[in-house]
Design an enzyme around this catalytic site. Structure first.
Site, PDB file in Angstrom:
ATOM      1  N   HIS A  61      -3.441   7.407   1.693  1.00  0.00           N
ATOM      2  CA  HIS A  61      -3.812   6.058   1.266  1.00  0.00           C
ATOM      3  C   HIS A  61      -5.226   5.789   1.762  1.00  0.00           C
ATOM      4  CE1 HIS A  61      -4.043   1.832   0.685  1.00  0.00           C
ATOM      5  NE2 HIS A  61      -3.804   1.518   1.945  1.00  0.00           N
TER       6      HIS A  61
ATOM      7  N   CYS B 104       0.811  -1.224   0.000  1.00  0.00           N
ATOM      8  CA  CYS B 104       0.000   0.000   0.000  1.00  0.00           C
ATOM      9  C   CYS B 104       0.842   1.271   0.000  1.00  0.00           C
ATOM     10  CB  CYS B 104      -0.952   0.006   1.193  1.00  0.00           C
ATOM     11  SG  CYS B 104      -2.124  -1.369   1.185  1.00  0.00           S
TER      12      CYS B 104
ATOM     13  N   ASN C  62     -10.079  -0.192  -0.500  1.00  0.00           N
ATOM     14  CA  ASN C  62      -8.618  -0.109  -0.424  1.00  0.00           C
ATOM     15  C   ASN C  62      -8.041  -0.692  -1.712  1.00  0.00           C
ATOM     16  OD1 ASN C  62      -5.884  -0.399   0.092  1.00  0.00           O
ATOM     17  ND2 ASN C  62      -6.166  -1.179   2.170  1.00  0.00           N
TER      18      ASN C  62
END
Length: 323
Positions: A250, A114, A280
């Site tokens: 993020h 990520c 996500n």
């Protein structure tokens, strides 16, 4: 004068299939309310069976190039941040290079889960500052739906597929915080925390594996580390939270986003949020959010932006740039 890596184009791509939270109610003991209350996610996109990470990356790249008014051969390098490459090798970046019809330059992948886009931006910035490249196409692209355990309600409802891209170009600045372009970066990792977020398979184990996560532990680390890396990057850039126009974090979990903003002393009015629509998307989430922010008319030329992300590794980092 100071050489800067300046964003001159952005773009994104989302697969056609939209999966609402309610779909998971058919196969899991969960609900739309349960998912929203814990993550802020309402829906996400899943790639079609014949759609790969490099396909998503290529479409996002084409949109970014179009916004920049450039052709593929105007680009010197392609950097793709991904944990879900099409093949073991070659790199997704080289596959994007071919799909774009780009016949020059070089291409490579970066894998920091990520945090991948922060790592990719930092590397692209270094290529430009060193004179190795004049224009770099930086892409974050993922098909995390391929590594989900569909019986694990704590993880499979959180992730989605997508891609985002930026075109960076070398330009001259005054060497001040008022310059356009990347002003500072900060990268970190700590391999001692591998077991709280990982995939239980890989090449040397000859399995694909599924994503495994200790959610509470990830949450505990995330807010502290995200705020700290953002503050370090801002200090290096010579700016403070008062100077920031937008935080583009993020997009993992609305609670983490809100907690990090509080720790940085920033209002949520200054935060670009897309997690509700995309879930996500790992390394794709920051470039996706940047592109959507531009599309919405939120992000404008001259805006000071802080991006920050944390992912498996643990790996985390931040980038400060002026749009």
């Amino acid at each position: 004068m100071t050489r800067r890596a300046v964003v001159i184009g952005s773009g994104h791509y989302l697969p056609e299939r939209v999966v609402e939270n309610a779909e998971f109610e058919k196969t899991l003991e969960t609900s739309d309310e349960w998912i929203r209350s814990r993550s802020g996610i309402e829906r996400r996109h899943f790639a079609a069976e014949d759609e790969t990470t490099s396909d998503l990356a290529t479409k996002a790249a084409q949109n970014a190039l179009a916004q920049a008014g450039l052709q593929p051969d105007d680009i010197d390098a392609i950097v793709v941040a991904t944990s879900t490459a099409d093949l073991t090798f070659p790199s997704s970046a080289s596959m994007v290079q071919a799909k774009l019809g780009m016949t020059r330059g070089f291409a490579f992948d970066i894998q920091a889960v990520c945090a991948g886009f922060a790592y990719a931006l930092t590397n692209a910035n270094a290529l430009i500052l060193s004179g190795q490249a004049e224009r770099v196409l930086v892409i974050g692209a993922e098909t995390f739906s391929r590594i989900m355990d569909w019986t694990d309600r704590s993880t499979c409802v959180l992730f989605g597929d997508g891609a985002g891209a930026l075109v960076l170009e070398a330009q001259e600045g005054a060497g001040a915080a008022s310059d356009r372009g990347i002003l500072s970066t900060d990268l970190n990792s700590d391999g001692r925390h591998k077991d709280i977020l990982y995939v239980d398979g890989g090449i040397s184990t000859q399995t694909t594996g599924f994503l495994r996560m200790q959610g509470k532990e990830v949450f505990r680390h995330a807010i502290e580390k995200l705020a700290a890396t953002a503050e370090k990057a801002m200090e290096r850039a010579g700016v403070t939270s008062d100077d920031v126009d937008w935080v583009v974090p993020h997009q993992a979990n609305i609670r983490i986003i809100q907690g990090t903003a509080r720790k940085m002393g920033l209002s949520m009015d200054k935060v670009i949020v897309t997690v509700q629509d995309h879930g996500n998307t790992s390394a794709a989430s920051i470039p996706l959010a940047l592109s959507v922010g531009v599309e919405r008319g939120q992000i404008k030329p001259g805006d000071l932006i802080v991006t920050e992300a944390i992912g498996g590794g643990l790996a985390w980092g931040a980038v400060v740039l002026r749009w």
